[in-house]
Design an enzyme around this catalytic site. Structure first.
Site, PDB file in Angstrom:
ATOM      1  N   HIS A 115      10.801 -15.709 -30.786  1.00 52.68           N
ATOM      2  CA  HIS A 115      11.073 -15.664 -29.353  1.00 52.68           C
ATOM      3  C   HIS A 115      12.370 -14.898 -29.097  1.00 52.68           C
ATOM      4  O   HIS A 115      13.209 -14.766 -29.990  1.00 52.68           O
ATOM      5  CB  HIS A 115      11.254 -17.088 -28.797  1.00 52.68           C
TER       6      HIS A 115
ATOM      7  N   CYS B 204      15.049 -24.818 -27.707  1.00 51.41           N
ATOM      8  CA  CYS B 204      13.611 -25.153 -27.614  1.00 51.41           C
ATOM      9  C   CYS B 204      13.358 -26.610 -27.275  1.00 51.41           C
ATOM     10  O   CYS B 204      12.311 -26.962 -26.743  1.00 51.41           O
ATOM     11  CB  CYS B 204      12.907 -24.862 -28.934  1.00 51.41           C
TER      12      CYS B 204
END
Ligand code: CIR
Length: 256
Positions: free
Chosen positions: A164, A251
């Site tokens: 990501h 996250c």
């Protein structure tokens, strides 16, 4: 302008996390240890002044503790994402009602567009959106359209290696940007005060700024001292079990 965060949403790790997605070969996470690390993470967010809503584990979705990916929460608007990983798509549905408690305006990303919000970095009212294996161009286009309707802006960043965008970038406010790996040479980020995180410590590029404190993963002394030099109070957290699933500090929560 820097945000003021008042809330966070987290989800307890599921026992099924042992079947979570992982591109690295660091072994199987230990559930008990992960629970322990997660509880410390919640405490750290509380120590930054946040009220933390802790959701029960979702055994159906092994990666569901990584709540960041399923929604993008801006100061004025929530956007439910559509994760690119097939095993994670159902996670959005499970967070919908929770997000709706806090926001009047809730939009969503629809197929064939995909976004995982780990690919989205907020810098004031501007959003950098990574095009990755999980977030496609259609997703970024939909997201930018939504942001613009609400007076914000966005632009894309191509990813080649990282899972990501925020696997290799962390915005610490005050123009300070932790930057690692494939992003270091990107002209896009030259206007920031860039704090380079070397290859050996690249996991530590995923830190989070929360109301002037910076949460960092334990065990990355070089990055720690670079952040210390910027005068941020630091909270160090053990993250070993989440690292095994390619998950970092950002996250594990939605902060807003
Ligand atoms: C996944 O591969 O989807 C999870 N094992 C890790 C997600 C990490 N999330 C993030 O970087 N925002």
């Amino acid at each position: 302008m820097k945000p003021i965060y008042r809330h966070a949403i987290v989800r307890k790790p599921a026992r099924s996390m042992v079947h979570g997605l992982s591109a690295t070969d660091m072994g199987t996470p230990n559930y008990e240890r992960a629970m322990h690390q997660h509880a410390a993470y919640v405490k750290a967010l509380q120590s930054c002044g946040l009220e933390v809503e802790v959701l029960e584990a979702d055994e159906e979705h092994p990666d569901s503790c990584f709540v960041e990916d399923v929604a993008l929460l801006t100061p004025s608007l929530a956007i439910l994402t559509n994760p690119g990983a097939p095993t994670r798509k159902g996670e959005t549905k499970k967070i919908m009602d929770v997000v709706a408690k806090y926001y009047d305006a809730v939009e969503r990303i629809n197929e064939p567009a995909t976004i995982e919000a780990g690919d989205v970095m907020m810098v004031g009212s501007h959003f950098y959106i990574g095009i990755s294996e999980r977030t496609n161009l259609a997703g970024a286009t939909q997201l930018i359209g939504i942001l613009e309707t609400h007076g914000m802006t966005g632009q894309t960043v191509m990813l080649d290696l990282f899972l990501h965008l925020k696997t290799g970038l962390a915005y610490l406010e005050h123009n300070n940007l932790l930057i690692s790996g494939e992003f270091v040479d990107k002209p896009l980020f030259t206007s920031f005060n860039r704090i380079e995180v070397g290859e050996q410590e690249s996991y530590a590029a995923n830190c989070i700024w929360v109301n002037e404190k910076v949460l960092i993963p334990k065990g990355f002394s070089e990055t720690k001292s670079k952040i210390k030099q910027l005068n941020y109070p630091i909270v160090e957290l053990e993250m070993s079990e989440f690292q095994k699933l390619d998950g970092g500090l950002s996250c594990l929560s939605l902060r807003f």
